[in-house]
Design a protein around this motif. Structure first.
Motif, PDB file in Angstrom:
ATOM      1  N   ILE A   1       9.177  -1.660   3.322  1.00  0.00           N
ATOM      2  CA  ILE A   1       9.034  -0.688   2.240  1.00  0.00           C
ATOM      3  C   ILE A   1       9.729  -1.262   1.005  1.00  0.00           C
ATOM      4  O   ILE A   1      10.836  -1.791   1.101  1.00  0.00           O
ATOM      5  N   ARG A   2       9.087  -1.169  -0.125  1.00  0.00           N
ATOM      6  CA  ARG A   2       9.645  -1.719  -1.365  1.00  0.00           C
ATOM      7  C   ARG A   2      11.049  -1.172  -1.611  1.00  0.00           C
ATOM      8  O   ARG A   2      11.310   0.032  -1.455  1.00  0.00           O
ATOM      9  N   LEU A   3      11.958  -2.049  -1.970  1.00  0.00           N
ATOM     10  CA  LEU A   3      13.359  -1.680  -2.164  1.00  0.00           C
ATOM     11  C   LEU A   3      13.513  -0.566  -3.187  1.00  0.00           C
ATOM     12  O   LEU A   3      14.318   0.355  -3.003  1.00  0.00           O
ATOM     13  N   ARG A   4      12.737  -0.605  -4.251  1.00  0.00           N
ATOM     14  CA  ARG A   4      12.855   0.419  -5.295  1.00  0.00           C
ATOM     15  C   ARG A   4      12.502   1.803  -4.770  1.00  0.00           C
ATOM     16  O   ARG A   4      13.076   2.810  -5.182  1.00  0.00           O
ATOM     17  N   VAL A   5      11.540   1.856  -3.833  1.00  0.00           N
ATOM     18  CA  VAL A   5      11.167   3.133  -3.227  1.00  0.00           C
ATOM     19  C   VAL A   5      12.327   3.677  -2.393  1.00  0.00           C
ATOM     20  O   VAL A   5      12.642   4.875  -2.435  1.00  0.00           O
ATOM     21  N   LEU A   6      12.977   2.798  -1.644  1.00  0.00           N
ATOM     22  CA  LEU A   6      14.114   3.227  -0.817  1.00  0.00           C
ATOM     23  C   LEU A   6      15.278   3.718  -1.679  1.00  0.00           C
ATOM     24  O   LEU A   6      15.980   4.661  -1.298  1.00  0.00           O
ATOM     25  N   LEU A   7      15.477   3.102  -2.818  1.00  0.00           N
ATOM     26  CA  LEU A   7      16.565   3.522  -3.700  1.00  0.00           C
ATOM     27  C   LEU A   7      16.292   4.897  -4.299  1.00  0.00           C
ATOM     28  O   LEU A   7      17.216   5.679  -4.521  1.00  0.00           O
ATOM     29  N   LYS A   8      15.030   5.203  -4.535  1.00  0.00           N
ATOM     30  CA  LYS A   8      14.670   6.509  -5.093  1.00  0.00           C
ATOM     31  C   LYS A   8      14.672   7.602  -4.034  1.00  0.00           C
ATOM     32  O   LYS A   8      15.052   8.734  -4.308  1.00  0.00           O
ATOM     33  N   ASN A   9      14.224   7.256  -2.850  1.00  0.00           N
ATOM     34  CA  ASN A   9      14.168   8.249  -1.778  1.00  0.00           C
ATOM     35  C   ASN A   9      15.136   7.827  -0.678  1.00  0.00           C
ATOM     36  O   ASN A   9      14.797   7.035   0.208  1.00  0.00           O
ATOM     37  N   THR A  10      16.298   8.358  -0.717  1.00  0.00           N
ATOM     38  CA  THR A  10      17.359   7.962   0.221  1.00  0.00           C
ATOM     39  C   THR A  10      17.152   8.542   1.617  1.00  0.00           C
ATOM     40  O   THR A  10      17.922   8.225   2.536  1.00  0.00           O
ATOM     41  N   ASN A  11      16.119   9.377   1.810  1.00  0.00           N
ATOM     42  CA  ASN A  11      15.816   9.897   3.139  1.00  0.00           C
ATOM     43  C   ASN A  11      14.960   8.929   3.960  1.00  0.00           C
ATOM     44  O   ASN A  11      14.756   9.132   5.154  1.00  0.00           O
ATOM     45  N   LEU A  12      14.441   7.896   3.311  1.00  0.00           N
ATOM     46  CA  LEU A  12      13.649   6.906   4.020  1.00  0.00           C
ATOM     47  C   LEU A  12      14.551   5.858   4.654  1.00  0.00           C
ATOM     48  O   LEU A  12      15.592   5.504   4.093  1.00  0.00           O
ATOM     49  N   VAL A  13      14.138   5.359   5.816  1.00  0.00           N
ATOM     50  CA  VAL A  13      14.836   4.228   6.428  1.00  0.00           C
ATOM     51  C   VAL A  13      13.883   3.040   6.434  1.00  0.00           C
ATOM     52  O   VAL A  13      12.674   3.196   6.601  1.00  0.00           O
ATOM     53  N   GLN A  14      14.443   1.845   6.241  1.00  0.00           N
ATOM     54  CA  GLN A  14      13.641   0.633   6.175  1.00  0.00           C
ATOM     55  C   GLN A  14      13.192   0.225   7.575  1.00  0.00           C
ATOM     56  O   GLN A  14      13.805   0.585   8.580  1.00  0.00           O
ATOM     57  N   ASN A  15      12.109  -0.537   7.640  1.00  0.00           N
ATOM     58  CA  ASN A  15      11.634  -1.053   8.921  1.00  0.00           C
ATOM     59  C   ASN A  15      12.572  -2.127   9.458  1.00  0.00           C
ATOM     60  O   ASN A  15      13.320  -2.761   8.713  1.00  0.00           O
TER      61      ASN A  15
ATOM     62  N   TYR B   1       0.824  -1.212   0.000  1.00  0.00           N
ATOM     63  CA  TYR B   1       0.000   0.000   0.000  1.00  0.00           C
ATOM     64  C   TYR B   1       0.859   1.264   0.000  1.00  0.00           C
ATOM     65  O   TYR B   1       0.333   2.366   0.113  1.00  0.00           O
ATOM     66  N   TRP B   2       2.170   1.115  -0.152  1.00  0.00           N
ATOM     67  CA  TRP B   2       3.057   2.272  -0.127  1.00  0.00           C
ATOM     68  C   TRP B   2       3.414   2.760  -1.524  1.00  0.00           C
ATOM     69  O   TRP B   2       3.392   3.954  -1.799  1.00  0.00           O
ATOM     70  N   ALA B   3       3.775   1.842  -2.413  1.00  0.00           N
ATOM     71  CA  ALA B   3       4.315   2.237  -3.719  1.00  0.00           C
ATOM     72  C   ALA B   3       3.300   3.039  -4.522  1.00  0.00           C
ATOM     73  O   ALA B   3       2.137   3.172  -4.158  1.00  0.00           O
ATOM     74  N   SER B   4       3.738   3.557  -5.656  1.00  0.00           N
ATOM     75  CA  SER B   4       2.927   4.516  -6.409  1.00  0.00           C
ATOM     76  C   SER B   4       1.996   3.824  -7.377  1.00  0.00           C
ATOM     77  O   SER B   4       2.051   2.618  -7.607  1.00  0.00           O
ATOM     78  N   ILE B   5       1.128   4.621  -7.970  1.00  0.00           N
ATOM     79  CA  ILE B   5       0.185   4.102  -8.949  1.00  0.00           C
ATOM     80  C   ILE B   5       0.906   3.606 -10.200  1.00  0.00           C
ATOM     81  O   ILE B   5       0.363   2.837 -10.984  1.00  0.00           O
TER      82      ILE B   5
ATOM     83  N   GLY C   1      -1.899  -7.009  -4.513  1.00  0.00           N
ATOM     84  CA  GLY C   1      -3.112  -6.907  -3.722  1.00  0.00           C
ATOM     85  C   GLY C   1      -3.283  -5.593  -2.999  1.00  0.00           C
ATOM     86  O   GLY C   1      -4.314  -5.373  -2.357  1.00  0.00           O
ATOM     87  N   GLY C   2      -2.301  -4.696  -3.076  1.00  0.00           N
ATOM     88  CA  GLY C   2      -2.400  -3.412  -2.378  1.00  0.00           C
ATOM     89  C   GLY C   2      -2.978  -2.313  -3.249  1.00  0.00           C
ATOM     90  O   GLY C   2      -3.482  -2.545  -4.348  1.00  0.00           O
ATOM     91  N   LYS C   3      -2.904  -1.101  -2.756  1.00  0.00           N
ATOM     92  CA  LYS C   3      -3.336   0.089  -3.489  1.00  0.00           C
ATOM     93  C   LYS C   3      -2.353   1.211  -3.214  1.00  0.00           C
ATOM     94  O   LYS C   3      -1.663   1.213  -2.194  1.00  0.00           O
ATOM     95  N   ALA C   4      -2.295   2.156  -4.134  1.00  0.00           N
ATOM     96  CA  ALA C   4      -1.338   3.255  -4.038  1.00  0.00           C
ATOM     97  C   ALA C   4      -1.906   4.364  -3.148  1.00  0.00           C
ATOM     98  O   ALA C   4      -2.429   5.368  -3.634  1.00  0.00           O
ATOM     99  N   LEU C   5      -1.794   4.208  -1.833  1.00  0.00           N
ATOM    100  CA  LEU C   5      -2.443   5.149  -0.926  1.00  0.00           C
ATOM    101  C   LEU C   5      -1.753   6.497  -0.875  1.00  0.00           C
ATOM    102  O   LEU C   5      -2.394   7.501  -0.519  1.00  0.00           O
ATOM    103  N   PHE C   6      -0.465   6.575  -1.204  1.00  0.00           N
ATOM    104  CA  PHE C   6       0.148   7.903  -1.264  1.00  0.00           C
ATOM    105  C   PHE C   6      -0.365   8.685  -2.468  1.00  0.00           C
ATOM    106  O   PHE C   6      -0.474   9.909  -2.424  1.00  0.00           O
ATOM    107  N   THR C   7      -0.695   7.985  -3.526  1.00  0.00           N
ATOM    108  CA  THR C   7      -1.363   8.648  -4.650  1.00  0.00           C
ATOM    109  C   THR C   7      -2.743   9.112  -4.218  1.00  0.00           C
ATOM    110  O   THR C   7      -3.187  10.210  -4.589  1.00  0.00           O
TER     111      THR C   7
END
Length: 647
Positions: free
Chosen positions: A630-644, A107-111, A119-125
């Protein structure tokens, strides 16, 4: 508002708005540099209403096992693979197959990743779309103020709910207070996760704002049921604060190492009892508002068919009806945009070989640990009931006249199925048990009886892709008006509003919060538990434990009452998706989800063979599994995020 429109997936994120937003980053909320497009989307009331529907369209499908991880992702039911009717995709969460490359129920990644959200949805979108709505809803020239104010409150509620849904899954999340301008720098776009307490405060702030113009109740029941009311918003606020007060987020030192790149501790490390006080106050406010709006515990005895039914059948139908009776008064917020058709199909039993031809799924199978979890008819756990001392739960016993409304007379089953609480009989289909419904509703003198052994049609191992893996099926989620003809498996399901929040949930949560606040439980704590118990014929906890338990003083201590309240929630809300999240917030998933999944010997043709307990699967659950990766690709794009933790 036409409810059918709410089913149209993202129709409003039209005019290329989604593509523009998503192209900026995976979840980042940037105002599109396309003013004419936005102006068109808000040029009049009709276009703005379509955009509103789009904000609603991101709501998770709570009744869909392929997108709600709480239905397949825990230890409550066990599925089969391969299977049909419903994809077992999210069952892989229960089996320990979660990962970071393509997380299940993402439910984190983008549309942009919509086809691969597992099975999720793009809730940040969704949050970005909500912000666009709030920033532009003043533009339609023909939208009157009262309707504009109502829509704004609804979108504020949706913003709060989408943040809450993400928070419950991921813990600390970025707060999408407003969309960033298109001129934002790369670094500005890379948002940080915010500390738990800040996330909670923002969600509560949004809900408080939404209260101003939400209706007290839905007046147009034909078109608008499922839209939020004041009671809905207050109930959600209470749930948020209860989650924040619970062990997962209140002084959980397991997360001490989760620090962001600003050096901030994202999880509070000190336990604060005042969080429970705040939760209790919010729950009382929500309960009072629900009562004022006409919400009350469901009573099946008031329905059309109950006048000709016997008391045991009515008691069993209390909890089943609280879930499946369409828009009954107990439902504070229900699923309006998704038909629980597939969910009913996988719960539906078969009574003869004709029912095995394809329409019935008969594979949504409660685990033996959940079957054992329900109370005895004395209202206490089996393992504590003095009347059950020395009784072999799997000992063979024959159905008699005194149990005929729950077990077929003359049928050989086991002690485990006798003398149980009514919620058990209303929730679980078992070998030789009765089934109210499927065309037999005017009386309970000729109810169906479900055989589940070996090649028997009810839950037997034929056909190979549709059978119960444990020897049980979930009765609770099947409406009694859903039916299948005796000659074939062409099932007709009765549509109902799957409950997202119902009043019994709030009662038990309030009792939980009060018990944590007080030095020891008192009448106020007992009251709200006993209200729920009384509906299905159980006496109060103090009386039940004193009269029947080998731990008679258990309700007198905070620790004992905590255990009782938790079990009440597991029983009352079984199969509704509550257990999955409750075990996490209580930090008990490591205990429950590391136990073997058990069932009966489904291939056994006779009682002696069928009633052999077997281990089906041995799941594993570690500390990392409490929160989503958090999806690995999201972390690679946004380096300010830390993984759980642990991922």
């Amino acid at each position: 508002m036409n409810r059918k429109i709410l089913n149209i997936s993202r129709i409003v994120v039209v005019f290329a708005l989604v593509a523009i937003i998503a192209s900026c980053d995976d979840y980042l909320n940037i105002i599109p540099d396309n003013t004419p497009t936005i102006d068109h989307a808000f040029k009049n009331r009709h276009e703005a209403e379509k955009y509103l529907y789009g904000c609603f369209s991101f709501l998770p499908n709570h009744a869909d096992p392929t997108s709600n991880p709480a239905l397949f992702g825990g230890d409550e039911v066990w599925y089969i693979d391969p299977a049909n009717i419903v994809s077992p995709l999210l069952w892989n969460i229960a089996k320990g197959n979660q990962g970071t490359n393509s997380p299940l129920a993402d439910y984190w990644a983008s549309i942009q990743d919509d086809s691969n959200l597992q099975g999720g949805k793009a809730l940040f979108t969704a949050l970005s779309d909500c912000n666009i709505f709030l920033e532009n809803i003043d533009k339609p020239f023909d939208l009157d103020k009262s309707e504009r104010d109502w829509w704004v409150s609804e979108v504020l509620f949706l913003k709060a709910y989408y943040h809450y849904y993400l928070f419950r899954m991921y813990g600390p999340i970025p707060l999408i207070r407003e969309n960033l301008p298109i001129s934002s720098t790369t670094e500005e776009v890379r948002r940080f996760r915010e500390p738990v307490d800040d996330v909670v405060e923002y969600i509560v702030e949004l809900l408080d704002q939404s209260l101003e113009n939400l209706p007290e109740e839905i007046l147009d029941v034909t078109s608008d049921m499922g839209r939020p009311t004041k009671a809905t918003a207050l109930a959600l606020k209470a749930q948020v604060l209860t989650l924040a007060a619970s062990p997962l987020f209140n002084g959980n030192t397991d997360y001490a190492s989760v620090v962001d790149k600003k050096g901030r501790q994202l999880f509070p490390q000190e336990y604060r009892p005042e969080k429970w006080q705040r939760a209790a106050a919010a729950l009382k406010e929500a309960i009072d508002a629900a009562h004022e709006a006409g919400h009350e515990l469901f009573d099946f005895s008031e329905t059309t068919f109950a006048r000709d039914l016997n008391a045991p059948t009515i008691l069993a139908m209390q909890v089943r009806g609280a879930v499946t009776e369409r828009w009954n008064k107990e439902i504070i917020w229900g699923e309006s945009n998704f038909n629980p058709d597939a969910l009913q199909r996988v719960c539906f039993p078969a009574w003869n070989p004709n029912h095995n031809s394809g329409g019935i799924g008969k594979s949504y199978a409660p685990t033996l640990q959940v079957v054992e979890q329900f109370y005895t008819s004395n209202g206490v756990p089996i393992e504590e009931d003095r009347d059950w001392e020395g009784v072999d739960p799997i000992g063979i016993r024959t159905g008699d006249a005194s149990h005929k409304f729950y077990i077929k007379e003359g049928y050989q089953t086991v002690n485990l199925h006798f003398n149980r609480e009514a919620r058990f009989y209303g929730s679980v289909t078992f070998d030789g048990g009765t089934f109210y419904g499927n065309g037999r509703i005017s009386t309970d003198d000729n109810m169906w009886h479900t055989p589940m052994r070996g090649a028997d049609p009810g839950g037997g191992v034929a056909p190979t892709e549709r059978y119960s893996s444990t020897g049980y099926l979930c009765k609770k989620l099947v409406h009694y008006l859903s039916s299948v003809p005796e000659a074939n498996s062409s099932i007709t399901t009765y549509r109902y509003a799957f409950p997202i929040i119902r009043l019994a949930d709030l009662y038990l949560m309030y009792a939980e919060a009060l018990n944590e606040v007080k030095s020891s439980p008192d009448e106020e704590v007992y009251e709200y538990v006993d209200l729920v118990r009384a509906r299905t014929g159980l006496k109060g906890v103090v009386e039940s434990w004193q009269d029947h338990s080998n731990v008679p003083d258990k309700p007198a201590s905070k620790e004992g009452m905590r255990e009782i309240i938790r079990r009440e929630r597991l029983n009352e809300l079984a199969f509704e998706g509550s257990r999955f999240w409750d075990l996490r917030r209580w930090k008990l998933s490591e205990e429950y989800m590391n136990r073997p999944i058990r069932g009966l010997n489904i291939r056994g043709e006779n009682p002696a063979d069928f009633y052999q307990v077997r281990e089906i699967y041995r799941p594993t659950f570690g500390k990392k599994d409490y929160l989503w990766p958090i999806r690995l690709r999201v972390l690679l794009k946004n380096t300010n995020l830390v993984q759980n933790l642990g991922w």
